[in-house]
Design a protein around this motif. Structure first.
Motif, PDB file in Angstrom:
ATOM      1  N   SER A  19       0.827  -1.217   0.000  1.00 31.04           N
ATOM      2  CA  SER A  19       0.000   0.000   0.000  1.00 31.04           C
ATOM      3  C   SER A  19       0.858   1.262   0.000  1.00 31.04           C
ATOM      4  N   SER A  20       2.075   1.173   0.576  1.00 29.25           N
ATOM      5  CA  SER A  20       2.942   2.349   0.591  1.00 29.25           C
ATOM      6  C   SER A  20       3.583   2.606  -0.761  1.00 29.25           C
ATOM      7  N   THR A  21       3.449   1.651  -1.669  1.00 27.77           N
ATOM      8  CA  THR A  21       4.017   1.845  -3.010  1.00 27.77           C
ATOM      9  C   THR A  21       2.956   2.244  -4.035  1.00 27.77           C
ATOM     10  N   VAL A  22       1.710   2.297  -3.613  1.00 25.83           N
ATOM     11  CA  VAL A  22       0.606   2.641  -4.527  1.00 25.83           C
ATOM     12  C   VAL A  22      -0.034   3.956  -4.085  1.00 25.83           C
ATOM     13  N   PHE A  23      -0.334   4.802  -5.024  1.00 27.43           N
ATOM     14  CA  PHE A  23      -1.067   6.041  -4.690  1.00 27.43           C
ATOM     15  C   PHE A  23      -1.981   6.418  -5.863  1.00 27.43           C
ATOM     16  N   ILE A  24      -3.043   7.141  -5.539  1.00 26.90           N
ATOM     17  CA  ILE A  24      -4.048   7.549  -6.533  1.00 26.90           C
ATOM     18  C   ILE A  24      -3.984   9.058  -6.698  1.00 26.90           C
ATOM     19  N   VAL A  25      -3.919   9.488  -7.936  1.00 25.41           N
ATOM     20  CA  VAL A  25      -3.910  10.924  -8.241  1.00 25.41           C
ATOM     21  C   VAL A  25      -5.324  11.341  -8.636  1.00 25.41           C
ATOM     22  N   ASP A  26      -5.887  12.249  -7.864  1.00 31.68           N
ATOM     23  CA  ASP A  26      -7.227  12.794  -8.153  1.00 31.68           C
ATOM     24  C   ASP A  26      -7.148  13.755  -9.339  1.00 31.68           C
ATOM     25  N   GLN A  27      -8.265  13.886 -10.064  1.00 27.76           N
ATOM     26  CA  GLN A  27      -8.281  14.783 -11.225  1.00 27.76           C
ATOM     27  C   GLN A  27      -8.123  16.256 -10.839  1.00 27.76           C
ATOM     28  N   ARG A  28      -8.322  16.575  -9.559  1.00 21.92           N
ATOM     29  CA  ARG A  28      -8.178  17.952  -9.090  1.00 21.92           C
ATOM     30  C   ARG A  28      -6.798  18.228  -8.495  1.00 21.92           C
ATOM     31  N   LYS A  29      -5.870  17.244  -8.616  1.00 24.05           N
ATOM     32  CA  LYS A  29      -4.577  17.383  -7.954  1.00 24.05           C
ATOM     33  C   LYS A  29      -3.410  17.147  -8.919  1.00 24.05           C
ATOM     34  N   HIS A  30      -2.284  17.763  -8.568  1.00 26.97           N
ATOM     35  CA  HIS A  30      -0.986  17.386  -9.116  1.00 26.97           C
ATOM     36  C   HIS A  30      -0.295  16.502  -8.069  1.00 26.97           C
ATOM     37  N   ALA A  31       0.521  15.553  -8.504  1.00 26.82           N
ATOM     38  CA  ALA A  31       1.295  14.714  -7.583  1.00 26.82           C
ATOM     39  C   ALA A  31       2.782  14.877  -7.899  1.00 26.82           C
ATOM     40  N   ILE A  32       3.563  15.125  -6.846  1.00 22.93           N
ATOM     41  CA  ILE A  32       5.013  15.248  -6.995  1.00 22.93           C
ATOM     42  C   ILE A  32       5.667  14.098  -6.221  1.00 22.93           C
ATOM     43  N   VAL A  33       6.399  13.283  -6.909  1.00 27.19           N
ATOM     44  CA  VAL A  33       7.129  12.178  -6.277  1.00 27.19           C
ATOM     45  C   VAL A  33       8.577  12.644  -6.090  1.00 27.19           C
ATOM     46  N   PHE A  34       9.030  12.628  -4.843  1.00 25.64           N
ATOM     47  CA  PHE A  34      10.402  13.083  -4.589  1.00 25.64           C
ATOM     48  C   PHE A  34      11.074  12.139  -3.586  1.00 25.64           C
ATOM     49  N   ALA A  35      12.388  12.133  -3.645  1.00 31.11           N
ATOM     50  CA  ALA A  35      13.191  11.288  -2.771  1.00 31.11           C
ATOM     51  C   ALA A  35      14.212  12.150  -2.070  1.00 31.11           C
ATOM     52  N   LEU A  36      14.140  12.137  -0.758  1.00 27.05           N
ATOM     53  CA  LEU A  36      15.068  12.910   0.073  1.00 27.05           C
ATOM     54  C   LEU A  36      15.096  14.390  -0.335  1.00 27.05           C
ATOM     55  N   GLY A  37      13.893  14.947  -0.632  1.00 29.90           N
ATOM     56  CA  GLY A  37      13.777  16.359  -0.968  1.00 29.90           C
ATOM     57  C   GLY A  37      14.020  16.689  -2.411  1.00 29.90           C
ATOM     58  N   GLU A  38      14.392  15.692  -3.230  1.00 30.86           N
ATOM     59  CA  GLU A  38      14.658  15.943  -4.645  1.00 30.86           C
ATOM     60  C   GLU A  38      13.479  15.435  -5.468  1.00 30.86           C
ATOM     61  N   VAL A  39      12.975  16.289  -6.364  1.00 31.75           N
ATOM     62  CA  VAL A  39      11.825  15.932  -7.200  1.00 31.75           C
ATOM     63  C   VAL A  39      12.248  14.902  -8.232  1.00 31.75           C
ATOM     64  N   PHE A  50       2.516   4.082  -9.057  1.00 34.88           N
ATOM     65  CA  PHE A  50       3.367   3.339  -8.123  1.00 34.88           C
ATOM     66  C   PHE A  50       4.633   4.130  -7.837  1.00 34.88           C
ATOM     67  N   LYS A  51       5.211   3.844  -6.664  1.00 28.05           N
ATOM     68  CA  LYS A  51       6.463   4.470  -6.248  1.00 28.05           C
ATOM     69  C   LYS A  51       7.162   3.541  -5.267  1.00 28.05           C
ATOM     70  N   LEU A  52       8.348   3.906  -4.883  1.00 24.40           N
ATOM     71  CA  LEU A  52       9.062   3.140  -3.868  1.00 24.40           C
ATOM     72  C   LEU A  52       8.493   3.489  -2.499  1.00 24.40           C
ATOM     73  N   PRO A  53       8.560   2.566  -1.601  1.00 20.85           N
ATOM     74  CA  PRO A  53       8.003   2.855  -0.267  1.00 20.85           C
ATOM     75  C   PRO A  53       8.866   3.872   0.481  1.00 20.85           C
ATOM     76  N   PRO A  54       8.242   4.602   1.427  1.00 22.71           N
ATOM     77  CA  PRO A  54       9.041   5.521   2.258  1.00 22.71           C
ATOM     78  C   PRO A  54      10.091   4.720   3.039  1.00 22.71           C
ATOM     79  N   PRO A  55      11.212   5.314   3.346  1.00 23.02           N
ATOM     80  CA  PRO A  55      11.589   6.728   3.110  1.00 23.02           C
ATOM     81  C   PRO A  55      12.271   6.965   1.774  1.00 23.02           C
TER      82      PRO A  55
END
Length: 297
Positions: A19-39, A50-55
């Motif tokens: 579940s930490s690797t899956v996320f849903i982007v709403d049509q009213r939102k932008h999503a920024i995936v970043f790692a350690l503060g870097e976009v 999908f993304k890598l799990p935190p951190p």
């Protein structure tokens, strides 16, 4: 038993990891995936991602809708004629470059609103000083707003924001000069009213004089025509009398004597002392006789 518990724990941990690797982007939102503060990635299309799990990777959501900034209080500005005015504004804006927006504000919308307020106020300061109060309120208001909008668009683009519209909600004098402005407006209205009243009175006097002149001319013309008609009638009457009485002079004398009798003996109390044998009483005597007439009373 211990084996079942271990399986459940492993399944729960696996579910949490998935579940930490899956996320849903709403049509009213932008999503920024970043790692350690870097976009790492900007996602604007709605759907499952999908993304890598935190951190290792985290997701920040930004609003894609058109937002509004309204000034909480009216700001004071100085016009070209060095007068202080109060202006309320509102701004319609949205995020069009999420990466640049995140770099500028770290995703903090309050910081973005403060920055937008500063941009709009700086544009107002620069433009209001070029115009008079009259221009800002009505005459050149559209032009002022267009200039402010163009300046804010350029400034906002650098921080990943698009300006949709900038409007002046209210433009007013500061309290210290409101009374003097109202008195000046009142004096101006009174002056205009007095001028209109004077003009109306002058025009009414002119109309009255013209009417009197026309009345005098009409009466004079009518009197002249009446006298001409009366004169023509008298002339025709005299001509008729002359023609009629010329045929029988004795009847004319008789008719004139009757007219004299009617004028002399109009009232019963009239008394006249005249010789009964005078010509005045000629027709009081019998026809063809020399009898004397009774004294006139």
């Amino acid at each position: 038993m211990n084996r079942i518990v271990a399986i459940l724990i492993a399944a729960f941990l696996g579910f949490m990891l998935l579940s930490s690797t899956v996320f849903i982007v709403d049509q009213r939102k932008h999503a920024i995936v970043f790692a350690l503060g870097e976009v790492k990635q900007v996602i604007s299309e709605p759907g499952l991602h999908f993304k890598l799990p935190p951190p290792f990777q985290n997701v920040l959501f930004l609003d894609k809708r058109v937002l509004t900034i309204e000034s909480p209080d009216a700001d004071r500005f100085i016009t070209a004629e060095k007068k202080n005015i109060l202006i309320d504004t509102f701004v319609k804006w949205r995020i069009v470059d999420p990466r640049q927006y995140f770099v500028s504000f770290g995703g903090d919308e309050s910081r973005a609103r403060d920055r937008m307020g500063q941009i709009v106020k700086a544009a107002l300061n620069e433009e209001i000083t070029k115009y008079t109060v009259r221009d800002v309120i009505s005459g050149e208001r559209a032009k002022v707003m267009d200039a402010i909008r163009n300046k804010t668009i350029i400034e906002a683009k650098v921080i990943g924001i698009e300006i949709i519209d900038v409007r002046l909600k209210r433009v007013d004098y500061v309290e210290q000069i409101n009374n003097s402005v109202f008195e000046r407006m009142k004096s101006e209205r009174v002056r205009v009213a007095n001028q209109l009243r004077s003009t109306g009175f002058a025009e009414s006097e002119q109309i009255r004089a013209d009417a009197d002149k026309q009345r005098t001319v009409i009466l004079a013309e009518a009197y002249r025509e009446a006298e001409m008609v009366r004169g023509e009638g008298d002339a025709k009457a005299s001509q008729t009398y002359a023609q009629s009485f010329g045929k029988n002079p004795e009847f004319y004398k008789f008719y004139r004597s009757l007219e004299a009798y009617r004028a002399s003996f109009k009232n019963r109390s009239d008394v006249m002392v005249v010789d009964a044998n005078s010509d005045f009483f000629k027709y009081f005597k019998g026809s063809g006789t020399a009898g004397s007439a009774a004294p006139a009373k």
